[in-house]
Design a protein around this motif. Structure first.
Motif: not given
Lengths: 481, 481
Positions: B283-295, B466-481
């Motif tokens: 999942a993706i972690k955010v720390d504020s309403l702003e980050e929630m909306i942006d993400t 940054k957050k999205l790049a990390e997310f798609y990266q980790s999703r790729k890694a998780l799907s390869q496991n």
């Protein structure tokens, strides 16, 4: 004071306080931006333009045009040159012969373009100005803004009032934005200057000048690079002892530094060097225009913050959690209150679903009830006399009910806030995201009119409180050395 | 899928998609906020109120009032109870007897107040609901929002359209703000729920429900604490495999956790546990309403970001320095372009004072010239085919010239942006601080109408990339496991 500084002040006074300004090369293609922005100027305005196609446009603005600077029958204190770069040396020569107080070159296309022609032209005008002792500002900049006398670089800037904040910016965009956004935030400028490529006058000269300027109580500085590091360091240390100096270093990262080279041709110093210099001099470091505005605003409007204990008031349970998380993450303390404080709060805190540990969680419904203002007053009183609280932060109206719309309900609350502002403890207002930007803006403006500028998010408020607490701490430490 | 989840979905479907709603206890003192917000509801609305003083107000709204839930002649799918807390057990009993699909208790003053009476009452309604299998949401919350059928909790929320984003919030303030600010940012909601003290239905139940909901493609979650950690973990892992889940944990700090106890009575888990759980589940972690909306906005509108190399376009030299500093500080790369790209740029990049290394520094004057749109198009093309660039960020109009005002100049530029959005590379628009908040809002709205929502600062844009790049990266890694 060294005699150099004295002479810098004397030298720049005429350009910063001109009685006459000449604009060279303003034209239709620029929308006559310079002549239009000078419509507010208290002194005389002249145009210099040789293209007959531009004469009617200039006449329409009511400005007298001359074919050469030298034709102007009276002395010229300040010149703004917006000419093609190839013409720049000729204009410099005329300025020298006319003995003007200073000239700002809006013209760009010099060393920052990294072209042979640009570098050659820049060296030529620098050599001429240097030999003649001409006060050349720029090139590639928008020069001086003195609101008191209506000397502006864009018609969007305020004028007529004299402020207490000096601003020095290597970038024209940032100089302009600071003045406009600053005005919206209750920040009034004494004098500001954008100085671009800094071939003659550099940040150090302006820092010296504003350091000596009696009307300037706080100085903000956006800098991409300095030419004489040692002189800048000595000057900053000297000035920062007497007034707060807030510094934003552009191009602190390697990638940003690459951009400064293309922007103003500034050479990169390492970010670490800057951090050390700023700290040693007791100046305040910021990293963005937002932080610059927040910090200057707090220096102007918030009493000195002596410690990191904050008392928080939020407008709902959800916001109480968020404000606590944000202030704690920023490194501030949110202490439990004294037994005495809790006893006092219990006597009147009767909001079901509310809470008063710290944060205090009240609701907008409660605040807007008949006795809302007096309850708010009592809460502030309790926090104000609690020994663990160094600074109080109050959230105003996040969601649905627009306090800004309803003067009858709003005024007593704003009165309570204004009254408390006058008392001893540092006090910060946060106008959080409303459901309408227009309402948030209205609320912000209403608070500014009352002399109580607000902060626009928990994050920005917390960062500012932290920064200011550190600043007053370090100033105390420096003064004890 | 386990049978539990199946039954959760079946169990909650009636409450989330009601054909009839009853409001118990709405009144003048609340401004009839519930009945008013249901003016948009497509199904039947009933009021239950025993105070004759309220009858005329309810009749004026065109709503039929009953003295008891049991008097309503038809089935009731969803009940909103805004009664004094002491009455809550009686309402729960009526809901059970009436066999309603679900009930949301707006009523607060339960365990979150840490009083004997509040704790006792909360236990009482929980025991009753649990024994009867009643879908109780809350207490101390605003319940369900289903825009498609006009089921709202405030009249400020949009209705009539069906979105694709599900939102689950322990806090009513955050549920409301997310829906309103989300709408302004092009985020349309499928279903959302605020669930307060969570005595029966907890975040896990709603996550299961929206995880199965076909119309929900992305899920946002504001949570203060969960009651069954293991079940939540299993559910999150399962759901996050199929749709992006964005999580904002309120009360992550010790001080914030203290506030959650007063807010919803949630117990504190450590921040580290949450970070680990979120990461392990993809999942993706955010720390504020702003980050929630942006993400969420980026998940909806920006193509998957495959790497950290960004191509930046700024509107002045000063802003080029700032955007580079901000993106670099956030941990993104701003590579120099390929020789081929520089050759292509040199062919049309003729802005004196501009620069095209990376960031590209253009000016608003240039952009608004006759061939501005086609030049922008060419620039985007070059960045779009440069092998080092994974994502492009374009600043629009920081300062004086309001693009938003002038359709003739603006439309071709917006067309160019829309066209490029359709192509392969992730593309982000940043509308930086204008000299007027109203103009910035206008610009933002115009972009949203075109289906290209923007970001409101370099910082917010960079963080999101940054957050999205990390997310798609980790999703790729998780799907390869």
């Amino acid at each position: 004071m060294t005699s150099t500084t004295q002479s810098t002040r004397n030298r720049l006074d005429r350009a910063f306080n001109p009685r006459s300004v000449a604009v060279v090369g303003d034209k239709q293609a620029l929308g006559y931006m310079w002549l239009r922005s000078l419509s507010s100027f208290k002194g005389k305005v002249y145009s210099v333009q040789i293209d007959p196609g531009e004469f009617p446009g200039i006449a329409e603005l009511g400005v007298t045009n001359y074919l050469s600077l030298l034709d102007i029958p009276e002395p010229v204190d300040y010149v703004i040159a917006a000419v093609p770069r190839a013409v720049a040396p000729g204009i410099v020569e005329d300025c020298i012969r006319k003995e003007v107080g200073g000239v700002c070159f809006f013209t760009s296309g010099f060393a920052e373009t990294d072209t042979g022609e640009g570098i050659r032209l820049q060296r030529e005008i620098a050599d001429m100005a240097s030999a003649a002792g001409l006060n050349l500002i720029g090139p590639n900049c928008v020069g001086i803004y003195n609101p008191e006398i209506g000397l502006r670089h864009t018609a969007a800037q305020a004028y007529g009032e004299k402020g207490s904040v000096g601003f020095i910016a290597q970038s024209g965009t940032h100089a302009t934005l600071f003045s406009i956004l600053g005005e919206q935030n209750g920040i009034k400028i004494s004098k500001s200057v954008s100085y671009g490529n800094a071939v003659i006058l550099d940040s150090t000269d302006f820092l010296e000048y504003l350091g000596e300027d009696e009307g300037t109580e706080i100085i903000g500085l956006y800098v991409e690079g300095v030419k004489e590091g040692r002189r800048f360091f000595d000057c900053l240390r000297h000035v920062a002892r007497r007034k707060p100096v807030v510094i934003w270093k552009g191009g602190e990262t390697e990638e940003g530094a690459r951009a400064t080279a293309s922007h103003t041709g500034a050479l990169a110093e390492s970010g670490i060097v800057w951090q050390t210099v700023i700290k040693q001099c007791g100046a305040i470091k910021v990293d963005s225009l937002e932080e610059m505005i927040d910090t200057v605003k707090a220096l102007l409007y918030v009493k000195p913050i002596k410690g990191t204990g904050v008392g928080l008031i939020a407008m709902s349970g959800g916001q109480a959690v968020v404000i606590a998380d944000v202030f704690a993450r920023t490194g501030l303390e949110i202490p439990l209150l004294s037994q005495r404080s809790y006893k006092r709060l219990a006597a009147f805190f009767n909001i079901i679903g509310g809470s008063y540990r710290n944060p205090l969680d009240i609701s907008s419904t409660f605040l807007m009830a008949d006795n809302g203002a007096s309850s708010l007053n009592s809460m502030l009183d309790v926090l104000g006399s609690d020994p663990g609280i160094d600074c109080i932060a109050l959230e105003l109206f996040p969601v649905i009910r627009p306090l800004s719309k309803d003067a009858e309900t709003a005024d007593p609350i704003l009165d309570a806030i204004s009254d408390f502002k006058k008392r001893a403890k540092p006090f910060i207002i946060i106008v959080t995201t409303a459901n309408s930007d227009a309402l948030a803006t209205e609320m912000r403006d209403k608070l500014v009119q009352r002399g109580i500028p607000s902060f626009s998010s928990f994050e920005r408020a917390a960062k500012t409180v932290k920064k200011l607490a550190e600043f007053y701490q370090s100033r105390k430490a420096l003064s004890q050395n």
